[in-house]
Design an enzyme around this catalytic site. Structure first.
Site, PDB file in Angstrom:
ATOM      1  N   SER A  23       0.837  -1.343  -0.004  1.00 21.25           N
ATOM      2  CA  SER A  23       0.120   0.032   0.195  1.00 21.25           C
ATOM      3  C   SER A  23       0.885   1.116  -0.092  1.00 21.25           C
ATOM      4  O   SER A  23       0.454   2.357  -0.590  1.00 21.25           O
ATOM      5  CB  SER A  23      -0.916  -0.089   1.223  1.00 21.25           C
ATOM      6  OG  SER A  23      -1.848  -1.103   1.177  1.00 21.25           O
ATOM      7  N   SER A 167     -13.411   1.809   3.005  1.00 19.14           N
ATOM      8  CA  SER A 167     -12.385   1.231   2.071  1.00 19.14           C
ATOM      9  C   SER A 167     -11.341   2.525   1.868  1.00 19.14           C
ATOM     10  O   SER A 167     -11.587   3.596   1.656  1.00 19.14           O
ATOM     11  CB  SER A 167     -13.112   1.048   0.562  1.00 19.14           C
ATOM     12  OG  SER A 167     -12.203   1.294  -0.139  1.00 19.14           O
ATOM     13  N   ASP A 315      -6.992  -7.926   4.797  1.00 20.17           N
ATOM     14  CA  ASP A 315      -6.312  -8.736   3.759  1.00 20.17           C
ATOM     15  C   ASP A 315      -5.771  -9.944   4.746  1.00 20.17           C
ATOM     16  O   ASP A 315      -5.208 -10.841   4.019  1.00 20.17           O
ATOM     17  CB  ASP A 315      -4.945  -7.989   3.303  1.00 20.17           C
ATOM     18  CG  ASP A 315      -5.591  -6.880   2.260  1.00 20.17           C
ATOM     19  OD1 ASP A 315      -6.623  -7.155   1.850  1.00 20.17           O
ATOM     20  OD2 ASP A 315      -4.896  -5.995   1.984  1.00 20.17           O
ATOM     21  N   LYS A 342     -12.563  -9.258  -3.224  1.00 19.27           N
ATOM     22  CA  LYS A 342     -11.187  -8.973  -3.472  1.00 19.27           C
ATOM     23  C   LYS A 342     -10.676  -9.957  -4.633  1.00 19.27           C
ATOM     24  O   LYS A 342     -11.541 -10.001  -5.548  1.00 19.27           O
ATOM     25  CB  LYS A 342     -10.494  -9.609  -2.062  1.00 19.27           C
ATOM     26  CG  LYS A 342     -10.835  -8.778  -0.961  1.00 19.27           C
ATOM     27  CD  LYS A 342     -10.227  -7.229  -1.048  1.00 19.27           C
ATOM     28  CE  LYS A 342     -10.758  -6.447   0.159  1.00 19.27           C
ATOM     29  NZ  LYS A 342     -10.356  -4.935  -0.062  1.00 19.27           N
TER      30      LYS A 342
HETATM   31  C1  S3P Z   1      -5.759  -1.164   0.017  1.00 15.64           C
HETATM   32  C2  S3P Z   1      -6.861  -1.096   0.713  1.00 15.64           C
HETATM   33  C3  S3P Z   1      -7.659  -2.655   0.742  1.00 15.64           C
HETATM   34  C4  S3P Z   1      -6.892  -3.649   0.828  1.00 15.64           C
HETATM   35  C5  S3P Z   1      -6.151  -3.480  -0.412  1.00 15.64           C
HETATM   36  C6  S3P Z   1      -4.822  -2.289  -0.299  1.00 15.64           C
HETATM   37  C7  S3P Z   1      -5.106   0.181  -0.107  1.00 15.64           C
HETATM   38  O1  S3P Z   1      -8.711  -2.606  -0.164  1.00 15.64           O
HETATM   39  O2  S3P Z   1      -7.855  -4.844   0.716  1.00 15.64           O
HETATM   40  O3  S3P Z   1      -5.140  -4.565  -0.415  1.00 15.64           O
HETATM   41  O4  S3P Z   1      -3.740   0.180  -0.418  1.00 15.64           O
HETATM   42  O5  S3P Z   1      -5.752   1.024   0.125  1.00 15.64           O
HETATM   43  P1  S3P Z   1     -10.423  -1.921   0.401  1.00 15.64           P
HETATM   44  O6  S3P Z   1      -9.973  -0.327   0.271  1.00 15.64           O
HETATM   45  O7  S3P Z   1     -11.101  -2.156  -1.007  1.00 15.64           O
HETATM   46  O8  S3P Z   1     -10.813  -2.493   1.311  1.00 15.64           O
END
Ligand code: S3P
Length: 428
Positions: A23, A167, A315, A342
């Site tokens: 991320s 999210s 995750d 996902k």
């Molecule tokens: C992420 C946010 C999450 C996560 C993804 C990475 C990010 O998703 O599941 O692997 O880097 O912002 P969501 O925002 O859809 O929950």
């Protein structure tokens, strides 16, 4: 690729350093590309997803050079595609983060663009970003809310958007749109999702404020600054669980990002009565980081995981299912319906595949229920559904299963964690 995993006949010992957070790596490249100036990004992820982001910004005309495998220089004047050329489709590969975050940047450009992705990404929902962006004045075409997504660059205006979904991808998309929109943008969500965007935008000089689950951003210019990416707690999670369930294990995982909005797995382990100790805690480019010592524990107890917990460990839920299979009593996961959106339907696929090797797991609409302390019999071939986190979770289960297991599609681990197997071998 079919990978076979055998029960370990010895404990996991030693020390590993966990590679870069996915991320944060995405955000480091994106934000440095729209910032003014030169910077160095250190410890960049070698996962395929982050390279999809990097290639898109190269296509958008940003000067990006690798100094070595994990270090890059980025130079930008803050303007993308300054020659205004017609761009070929921008390929986000398997990466939802790439797609949803850059949509917020592309929607406010002076040029048009199209985002495409692989088969799995093309099935994932994009309405969650198209709707709020449209409220800001964006013009986006995507059949049934799926890729390919054609974005007609527009001037945007700020909005107040109470999101029904917790999210970080939606939040980041709206904040990145708001950064270049007219007036202020306020985003709120039911539970606080990972806040890497807020921290890094603040670090690069944006006018942004967070209060609980609400973030406000004003139009601002970013100034480039060197960024060192912390290690990925989502990658560390596979080792944390392995250490807790492989008899006699005791090892240290170095350089793990400990941002509280990401560290839900550590709270769950504590709730289950497991042994993880944080050592050497410090900060790095605005993020908390430290080393984690993990020790085997045969008296784990099941627990409930719900509400505020969910975005903090979304995750990690597949590998937490493996952990729960070794805890006394029941573990209940609720409010995690977004797991179905996902890289695979992680509720359905996880339940189906783990049941094959003897995990007592039941599917619910918004999660799963596990009865623990089961002996994993193994002796089956598990499908990873092109989902990196399922493949790695099954590997961890294979380390304690009586009979050898097979994992189909193990090569998908390259999406976030190409070093996965090599690091496991280092502890064996
Ligand atoms: C992420 C946010 C999450 C996560 C993804 C990475 C990010 O998703 O599941 O692997 O880097 O912002 P969501 O925002 O859809 O929950």
């Amino acid at each position: 690729m079919l990978k076979t995993v055998k029960k370990l006949d010895k404990a996991l010992r030693g020390e590993i350093t966990i590679p870069a957070d996915k991320s944060v790596s995405h955000r480091a490249v994106m934000f440095s590309s729209i910032a003014r100036g030169k910077c160095t990004i250190r410890n960049f992820s070698s996962g395929a997803d982050c390279h999809s982001t990097l290639n898109i910004f190269k296509q958008l005309g940003v000067d990006i050079d690798f100094v070595d495998e994990k270090t890059l220089h980025i130079k930008s004047n803050g303007v993308l595609n300054s020659d205004g050329i017609d761009l070929p489709p921008l390929d986000a590969g398997n990466s939802g983060t790439t797609t949803r975050l850059i949509a917020g940047i592309l929607a406010r450009q002076k040029f048009n663009s199209t985002i495409i992705g692989d088969e799995s990404l093309s099935k994932r929902p994009m309405k969650r970003v198209i709707e709020p962006l449209s409220l800001m004045g964006a013009k986006i075409e995507a059949k049934d809310g799926h890729l390919p997504m054609k974005i007609y660059g527009q001037k945007l205006h700020g909005i107040t958007y109470p999101s029904k979904l917790a999210s970080a991808q939606v939040k980041s998309c709206i904040l990145l749109a708001g950064l270049g929109a007219e007036g202020k943008t306020v985003f709120s969500e039911p539970h606080l999702s990972r806040n890497h965007t807020e921290l890094l935008l603040d670090y690069l000089g944006a006018d942004i404020k967070s209060e609980g689950e609400e973030v406000t951003i004003y139009p601002s210019e970013l100034s480039a600054k060197d960024i060192t990416v912390v290690g990925d707690i989502s990658s560390a999670a596979f080792f944390i669980v392995a250490g807790l369930i492989v008899e006699g294990s005791d090892f240290v995982i170095k350089n793990v990002g400990l941002n509280p909005t990401r560290a839900g797995i550590l709270d769950v382990v504590k709730r289950m009565g497991g042994g993880v100790n944080i050592i050497n805690k410090t900060t790095c480019s605005g993020e908390d980081v430290g080393d984690i010592r993990v020790q085997y524990n045969d008296s784990l107890r099941g627990c409930v995981i719900e509400g505020d917990d969910i975005p903090r460990l979304i995750d990690e839920l597949p590998v937490i299912a493996v952990l729960a299979s070794q805890a006394e009593g029941e573990t209940v996961v609720r409010n995690a319906e977004d797991l179905r959106n996902k890289e695979s339907d992680r509720i359905k696929c996880l339940v189906y595949e783990l049941s094959k090797i003897g995990v007592d797991i039941k599917e619910t609409a918004d999660g799963f229920i596990i009865r623990g302390k089961t002996k994993l019999k193994g002796g089956a071939e598990l499908e990873s559904y092109h989902d990196h986190r399922l493949a790695m979770s099954f590997y961890v289960a294979g380390l304690i299963a009586e009979e050898e297991i097979g994992i189909n599609g193990f090569e998908w681990t390259k999406i976030s964690f190409p070093e996965f197997e090599r690091l496991f071998e280092k502890l064996e």
